[in-house]
Design an enzyme around this catalytic site. Structure first.
Site, short mmCIF file in Angstrom:
data_model
loop_
_atom_site.label_atom_id
_atom_site.label_comp_id
_atom_site.label_asym_id
_atom_site.label_seq_id
_atom_site.Cartn_x
_atom_site.Cartn_y
_atom_site.Cartn_z
N ASP A 1 0.85 -1.17 0.00
CA ASP A 1 0.00 0.00 0.00
C ASP A 1 0.89 1.23 0.00
OD1 ASP A 1 -2.77 1.04 2.11
OD2 ASP A 1 -1.83 1.95 0.38
N TYR B 1 13.75 20.36 3.19
CA TYR B 1 14.17 19.16 2.46
C TYR B 1 13.16 18.69 1.44
CZ TYR B 1 18.48 17.73 4.68
OH TYR B 1 19.79 17.64 5.06
CU CU Z 1 20.14 15.99 6.32
#
Ligand code: CU
Length: 296
Positions: A14, A102
Site C-alpha cells: 500500500d 528538504y
Molecule cells: Cu540531512
C-alpha cells in the site's frame, strides 16, 4: 499471466499511506521525470473534508538506465563463443514530498526480475545557522519508515530470517577446516523478527526515546488498519496477515558541498523474490533489435 505480474499482485503493498502524502508537490516535466513519463494527479482530504488536488503528483516512466539485466559469454565450448545479453528496462513510479527545507524523492522501481526496489533521494536547502562570520549546520538524522503489507500467495505469511553460519569441520572427513551454511529461523513473535540498525544515540537520550522505532530497521507486526507507526507489542506473527515496517536511516554529517543546495543523496532497499518462481523470470525478456535504437 506474466510471472512477474503475478508476483507483484501477490506482493500487495500500500503505497498510498505515506505520511509524506500531504507534503507531495507537483512534478516538473522533463526535469523531475524524463521525457517519456506520464503524469497523474492526486487528491487528499483537506482540513474541512473537501478534496484537495495536487497536479502531476506522480509520474510513471520506463527507465532505460543502461544496466545489464542478465548476460553470459559461453567460452567453454571448443571453437565456439556464444554471447547473450539483455538490457534492463524497468518501470519507475515517482513522487516528491517537500517538508520544510528538504525534498524527498520517493521512487518505486519494478524490475523484470520481479524485484521491487524502493529508493529515497534527499535534496533541498541545508538548514544552517550563522555563528560570527561562519555558517554551521548540525549533525542530524533522517528516518523514513515504509509500511508494507506483504500478502504473498494470500494473507497468511511468516517472516523467515536466513543467517549465514560458519561451521567447523571436526570429523576429519575433508582437509577443509570450515564451511558456511544458511540457517533459517521463522519468527514466532514480533520481538523475534526485529532486525538491528545500530542507532548512534544513547537509549536514554530524548530524541531516541521519542523515535524508539529507529532502534531496529525491520519490524514485523500483525496487520491492523489503525496502526500507522512502527513499533511492536510482541504479538504472535507466525502464519498470520503480517506487515513489514522498514526504516531507512540517514546519519547526516553536513559538509561544505551540501551548502546551499544539497546534491541528491540516495538510500533504499530491494524486495527480491526468493524461491517464489519455478525458474528465472527474465528468460522471456527479448533482446532490443539494433535497428530500433534511436541514438540522441
Ligand atoms: Cu540531512
Amino acid at each position: 499471466m506474466d510471472p512477474t505480474e503475478e508476483w507483484y499482485y501477490k506482493t500487495f503493498f500500500d503505497c498510498g499511506e505515506f505520511g509524506f502524502g500531504l507534503s507531495t508537490v507537483p512534478l516538473q516535466p522533463l526535469t523531475d521525470c524524463p521525457a517519456n513519463a506520464q503524469f497523474m494527479d492526486a487528491y487528499y482530504a483537506g482540513q474541512d473534508g473537501t478534496p484537495v488536488k495536487i497536479s502531476n503528483a506522480y509520474c510513471i516512466f520506463e527507465r532505460h538506465a543502461g544496466n545489464i539485466l542478465w548476460r553470459h559469454t559461453e567460452v567453454t565450448i571448443p571453437d565456439i563463443e556464444i554471447t547473450e545479453v539483455r538490457a534492463e528496462v524497468t518501470l519507475v513510479v515517482r513522487m516528491v514530498s517537500t517538508i520544510g527545507n528538504y525534498d524527498y524523492i520517493i521512487d518505486w522501481e519494478f524490475k523484470p526480475s520481479g524485484s521491487i526496489k524502493m529508493e529515497v533521494g534527499l535534496t533541498g536547502v541545508l538548514e544552517i545557522g550563522a555563528v560570527a562570520d561562519n555558517s554551521i549546520a548540525v549533525n542530524h538524522d533522517h528516518f523514513l519508515t515504509y509500511h508494507l503489507d506483504l500478502d504473498v500467495d494470500g494473507e497468511a505469511n511468516s517472516f523467515v530470517k536466513n543467517k549465514f553460519v560458519t561451521k567447523r569441520v571436526t570429523d576429519k572427513s575433508t582437509p577443509r577446516k570450515s564451511y558456511w551454511n544458511i540457517v533459517s529461523e521463522t519468527a514466532k513473535t514480533e520481538a523475534d523478527a526485529r532486525l538491528h540498525l545500530g542507532p548512534l544515540l544513547l537509549e536514554d537520550d530524548y530524541p531516541q526515546i521519542r523515535g524508539a522505532f529507529t532502534k531496529y530497521n525491520v519490524w514485523i507486526t500483525p496487520y491492523n488498519k489503525s496502526e500507522k507507526w512502527a513499533g511492536g507489542q510482541n504479538r504472535e506473527i507466525q502464519n498470520k496477515d503480517i506487515v513489514l515496517w522498514y526504516t531507512i536511516g540517514f546519519h547526516h554529517n553536513p559538509c561544505q558541498e551540501d551548502f546551499p543546495m544539497m546534491p541528491t543523496l540516495s538510500g533504499g532497499f530491494e524486495l527480491r523474490p526468493t524461491n517464489f518462481f519455478e525458474s528465472s523470470p527474465v528468460l522471456k525478456v527479448r533482446t532490443i533489435p539494433h535497428k530500433h535504437v534511436n541514438w540522441p
